[in-house]
Design a protein around this motif. Structure first.
Motif, PDB file in Angstrom:
ATOM      1  N   VAL A  37       1.062  -1.086   0.049  1.00  0.00           N
ATOM      2  CA  VAL A  37      -0.113  -0.122  -0.074  1.00  0.00           C
ATOM      3  C   VAL A  37       0.961   1.007   0.000  1.00  0.00           C
ATOM      4  CG1 VAL A  37      -1.884   1.312   1.172  1.00  0.00           C
ATOM      5  CG2 VAL A  37      -1.941  -1.402   1.323  1.00  0.00           C
ATOM      6  N   LEU A  38       0.785   2.095  -0.925  1.00  0.00           N
ATOM      7  CA  LEU A  38       1.583   2.946  -1.255  1.00  0.00           C
ATOM      8  C   LEU A  38       1.195   4.523  -0.449  1.00  0.00           C
ATOM      9  CD1 LEU A  38       1.800   2.759  -5.180  1.00  0.00           C
ATOM     10  CD2 LEU A  38       3.182   1.774  -3.454  1.00  0.00           C
ATOM     11  N   THR A  39       2.346   5.107   0.158  1.00  0.00           N
ATOM     12  CA  THR A  39       1.997   6.277   0.975  1.00  0.00           C
ATOM     13  C   THR A  39       1.746   7.472  -0.038  1.00  0.00           C
ATOM     14  OG1 THR A  39       4.420   6.752   0.905  1.00  0.00           O
ATOM     15  CG2 THR A  39       3.847   5.663   2.850  1.00  0.00           C
ATOM     16  N   VAL A  78       6.895   7.552   4.701  1.00  0.00           N
ATOM     17  CA  VAL A  78       7.127   5.969   5.087  1.00  0.00           C
ATOM     18  C   VAL A  78       7.589   6.025   6.456  1.00  0.00           C
ATOM     19  CG1 VAL A  78       8.577   3.820   4.708  1.00  0.00           C
ATOM     20  CG2 VAL A  78       7.572   5.015   2.646  1.00  0.00           C
ATOM     21  N   ALA A  79       8.535   6.805   6.634  1.00  0.00           N
ATOM     22  CA  ALA A  79       9.253   6.999   7.939  1.00  0.00           C
ATOM     23  C   ALA A  79       8.429   7.338   9.047  1.00  0.00           C
ATOM     24  CB  ALA A  79      10.660   8.010   8.018  1.00  0.00           C
ATOM     25  N   GLU A  80       7.449   8.248   8.990  1.00  0.00           N
ATOM     26  CA  GLU A  80       6.497   8.640   9.592  1.00  0.00           C
ATOM     27  C   GLU A  80       5.461   7.736  10.081  1.00  0.00           C
ATOM     28  OE1 GLU A  80       6.688  11.656  11.637  1.00  0.00           O
ATOM     29  OE2 GLU A  80       8.896  11.605  10.803  1.00  0.00           O
ATOM     30  N   TRP A  99      16.631   6.173   9.764  1.00  0.00           N
ATOM     31  CA  TRP A  99      15.574   6.976  10.203  1.00  0.00           C
ATOM     32  C   TRP A  99      14.344   6.001  10.634  1.00  0.00           C
ATOM     33  CZ3 TRP A  99      15.567  12.876   9.257  1.00  0.00           C
ATOM     34  CH2 TRP A  99      14.414  13.414   9.557  1.00  0.00           C
ATOM     35  N   THR A 100      13.955   5.198   9.418  1.00  0.00           N
ATOM     36  CA  THR A 100      12.647   4.455   9.845  1.00  0.00           C
ATOM     37  C   THR A 100      12.923   3.415  10.820  1.00  0.00           C
ATOM     38  OG1 THR A 100      12.612   4.662   7.245  1.00  0.00           O
ATOM     39  CG2 THR A 100      11.244   3.067   8.167  1.00  0.00           C
ATOM     40  N   ARG A 101      14.085   2.859  11.030  1.00  0.00           N
ATOM     41  CA  ARG A 101      14.296   1.714  11.886  1.00  0.00           C
ATOM     42  C   ARG A 101      14.271   2.561  13.363  1.00  0.00           C
ATOM     43  NH1 ARG A 101      13.368  -2.985  11.959  1.00  0.00           N
ATOM     44  NH2 ARG A 101      14.737  -3.406  10.393  1.00  0.00           N
TER      45      ARG A 101
END
Length: 244
Positions: A37-39, A78-80, A99-101
Motif C-alpha cells: 500500500v503506497l504512501t 514512510v518513516a513517519e 531514520w525508519t528503523r
C-alpha cells in the motif's frame, strides 16, 4: 509473525488495489505475500495510518508500506508511518533506512534499502534519495560494502530497482552473488512479469541467495480496476513452488 516465505525462501510482494483486493491476494498467495500500500496514494500521514490500520487487520500484519513507484520524495511519509504502523515490511530509500528503523522502534519489522543499477556489475548506486538521485556524480559502491552499510543502518535487504526486467541481468547476478556471500535478503524490482519471472528468479536462486522478495507490480494490475489480478497471483505462487 514475520515474513512468511514459501519453503523458507521466497515471499511475493504485490500491490493491493483495495481492501478487498488485498484480502483476496493474501488468500490466493496462501499468505506467502507482503501486500503493498503506497504512501503516495494518501494526502497526508494521518490518513495513510488510518487506512493502513485496516490493511494490517486484513493481512495479519503482512503489509508492505510503499513509497510509490520508488519515489524517494516519499521517504519521510514512510518513516513517519512507521511510528504508528508496525507492518512486517517497509520500502525505503537508502538514505532513510536508519531514520525508519528508529521510528519503527523494534528490530522485527523488515526494512529494505533501495539501490539502483550502476551500469557496472558488482557496483550499485546508493544515491537514491530525493536530492542525491540527481547528482551528476552518483555514489557507486561495491555490493558487499553496500550491504555492510545497510546492516549498520538497521536494514534487512537490498531492493534492486529499477531492473527493467532482464535488462540488467548481469548486474542482478552480481548483486545476487553479493547477497549470497553476506547472507542478505534480495528484493528484485521493476519490470518483472509472468514471462520473465522464472529466469530472474533462477539468476538469484542459482547464485545462492537464501531469501528473496520479488516485487511484481504493473504487469499484473488490471488497468480498469487498478487491482492486482488474483489469477496472476496464483500463477506466480505456482511458479515459486516449482522453483523452491
Amino acid at each position: 509473525m514475520g515474513i512468511n516465505y514459501y519453503n523458507g525462501r521466497v515471499c511475493l510482494n504485490v500491490l493491493g488495489g483495495s481492501l478487498d483486493n488485498a484480502r483476496d491476494i493474501y488468500e490466493a498467495a496462501e499468505h506467502h505475500v507482503e501486500v503493498g500500500v503506497l504512501t503516495a496514494n494518501y494526502p497526508d500521514v494521518p490518513s495513510a495510518v488510518e487506512d493502513m490500520n485496516k490493511y494490517m487487520d486484513v493481512l495479519e500484519g503482512n503489509l508492505s508500506v510503499g513509497l510509490g513507484g520508488g519515489n524517494p520524495n516519499q521517504w519521510r511519509a514512510v518513516a513517519e508511518v512507521a511510528k504508528s504502523i508496525k507492518a512486517n515490511h517497509f520500502n525505503q530509500a537508502f538514505c532513510a533506512v536508519g531514520w525508519t528503523r528508529a521510528n519503527v522502534g523494534n528490530d522485527e519489522c523488515h526494512i529494505n534499502a533501495m539501490v539502483a543499477p550502476s551500469g557496472t556489475p558488482g557496483l550499485v548506486k546508493i544515491s537514491t534519495g530525493p536530492i542525491s538521485k540527481d547528482c551528476p556524480e552518483p555514489a557507486l559502491v561495491p555490493v558487499d560494502t553496500c550491504i555492510a552499510m545497510v546492516k549498520e543502518m538497521g536494514g534487512n535487504s537490498l531492493k534492486f530497482f529499477p531492473m527493467g526486467g532482464l535488462k540488467v541481468a548481469d548486474e542482478l547476478k552480481a548483486v545476487a552473488e553479493g547477497c549470497a556471500r553476506q547472507n542478505f535478503i534480495l528484493e528484485p524490482t521493476g519490470g518483472i512479469s509472468l514471462d520473465n519471472f522464472e529466469e530472474i528468479m533462477h539468476i538469484i536462486l542459482d547464485a545462492g541467495v537464501e531469501k528473496v522478495i520479488p516485487h511484481v507490480y504493473s504487469s499484473i494490475i488490471d488497468k480498469e480496476t487498478g487491482c492486482t489480478r488474483i489469477e496472476d497471483v496464483k500463477a506466480f505462487l505456482s511458479m515459486v513452488k516449482q522453483l523452491v
